[in-house]
Design a protein around this motif. Structure first.
Motif: not given
Ligand SMILES: [Mg+2]
Ligand SMILES: Nc1ncnc2c1ncn2[C@@H]1O[C@H](COP(=O)(O)OP(=O)(O)OP(=O)(O)O)[C@@H](O)[C@H]1O
Length: 411
Positions: A10-12, A15-17, A186-188, A208-210
């Protein structure tokens, strides 16, 4: 794993979930069976600022994923990012307990606990303790010390911390949306699992996740994580710059970025112009394509310069034989690879989630790197639990339980 286990990432995001559902078989083949995305409301720069709006966005994404997968989602692995994240490296040391000096799972657990004994800034809580290598009686570079012999066990570990309040608001939002949290990631770290190759992690590479509101970075060396950091800037800043600089509403600035954007002014056709609606909505005006590209290029170079400065400050600029991998929605901008190569002076590629089965076409985009990585992280955690009897990320699970206990029926 069971014959057909279900794991959900689940990526919150700002801009989008998105909720991504996978089925994993006993051979560890990951088959994507559901994807639910919904525009996110309630987050700013990766942080929950409105719980009710965030809950609704999560519920929509979960419902869509459930419908596609034909299952009920009960537990998810959830991403966390934002400017509140703070990371550091630390060591732990213990004496091996048994008389025969064989290192047990308990010794490994104790040394990882010892690595967490550092003064933690007030209001921060530990999210991850990630061992990068173990050292037995001075011999370095050991990945799995269990079963080996020695008297003194040391660990080098990467510690990731986040603000108690921010974690609590994120946790609350997910729980109120009706799903349990298997772990916070952690997202990265998640994105890296989805897009970095084994060789890149071994040689040393930077992910690098932009995204829309944050740029998340993870630096790998010898197959482990050396550093992580999160900067509160992303693709939404580019959109704002287009709106402000070229005098057009934000929604149209976003459309123009997606349809006509490019991160390298050198690629502009000097004879081309782009039509933009006026801010008041009454008329339209034209701007040279080169100006649009220049606005995008200057913000993206500024973001890369901030990342590069932090990489140098951390002393990691020499660790790059594997190069740089860009992912996240903003990495879809044409010309971004050339721009990043110029800024970092290293080979750059765009990272897409790979090596999956099932509905892969739907998630093969840098936008889904975090969501896919979250479920891959979940699969690894389940393996660790099965093999060792405890979760490597046990700290966060304990922490979530403590928050739940503390706030009782508020959840
Ligand atoms: Mg993201
Ligand atoms: N094709 C594209 N070209 C250029 N930019 C794009 C494209 N697709 C998406 N983006 C940009 O990517 C950003 C969203 O990326 P992503 O979905 O990775 O963010 P997020 O995960 O919601 O946010 P964050 O991780 O920052 O919290 C937005 O700024 C969007 O404008």
């Amino acid at each position: 794993m069971g014959p057909k286990d279900i794991i959900v990432g689940l990526d919150i995001g700002t801009t989008k979930v998105c909720a991504i559902v996978a089925q994993v078989d006993q051979e560890d083949c990951v088959e994507i069976i559901g994807l639910g995305t919904h525009p996110s409301a309630g987050l700013r720069k990766g942080i929950v600022v409105n719980i009710d709006e965030t809950v609704r966005s999560i519920q929509h994404a979960i419902e869509k994923a459930e419908r596609m997968a034909g299952i009920k989602i009960e537990e998810t692995y959830v991403g966390i990012a934002g400017g509140h994240i703070f990371s550091t490296n630390n060591r732990g040391v213990v004496a091996v307990a048994s008389d025969d000096k064989e290192i047990t799972a308990d010794d490994v657990e104790r040394v990882i606990q010892a690595a967490q004994v550092i003064p933690i800034p007030s209001e921060k809580k530990i999210i991850h303790v990630i061992p990068s290598e173990f050292i037995i009686d001075g011999y370095e570079g050991i990945k799995d010390p269990e079963g080996m012999s020695g008297s003194r066990l040391e660990v080098k570990a990467h510690l990731v911390m986040g603000s108690f309040t921010v974690i609590q608001n994120l946790t609350k939002s997910v729980e109120q949306a009706g799903v349990d949290i298997g772990g916070l990631v952690l997202e990265p770290i998640a994105s890296a699992k989805a897009v970095l190759t084994h060789d890149e992690q071994e040689l040393g590479a930077i992910l690098i996740d932009i995204g829309g509101g944050t740029t998340d970075v993870a630096i790998f060396e010898h197959g482990g994580i050396r550093e992580t950091f999160v900067l509160p800037v992303g693709g939404n800043h580019v959109t704002n710059d287009i709106a402000m600089g070229l005098r057009t509403p934000i929604a149209q600035a976003e459309d123009i970025k997606l349809m006509h954007g490019c991160a390298s002014e050198a690629l502009a056709d000097q004879s081309k112009h782009i039509e933009l609606p006026d801010v008041g909505g009454c008329g339209i005006h034209q701007v040279p394509q080169a100006i649009l590209y220049r606005v995008i290029e200057s913000r993206m170079s500024e973001i890369f310069a901030m990342v590069n400065e932090e990489i140098k400050r951390l002393g990691c600029s020499e660790l790059l034989p594997g190069g740089i991998v860009l992912t996240g929605g903003a990495s879809l901008l044409p010309g971004i690879q050339v721009l990043a190569e110029r800024e970092f002076n290293f080979p750059v590629r765009i990272g897409y989630p790979e090596n999956l089965g099932g509905l892969t076409d739907m998630v093969r985009s840098p936008i889904y790197a975090t969501g896919v990585g979250l479920l891959l992280f979940g699969i690894e955690e389940i393996h660790k639990t099965e093999n060792k009897g405890f979760k490597s990320d046990h700290i966060m699970t304990d922490f979530i339980q403590r928050i739940k206990d503390f706030f009782g029926n508020m959840f």
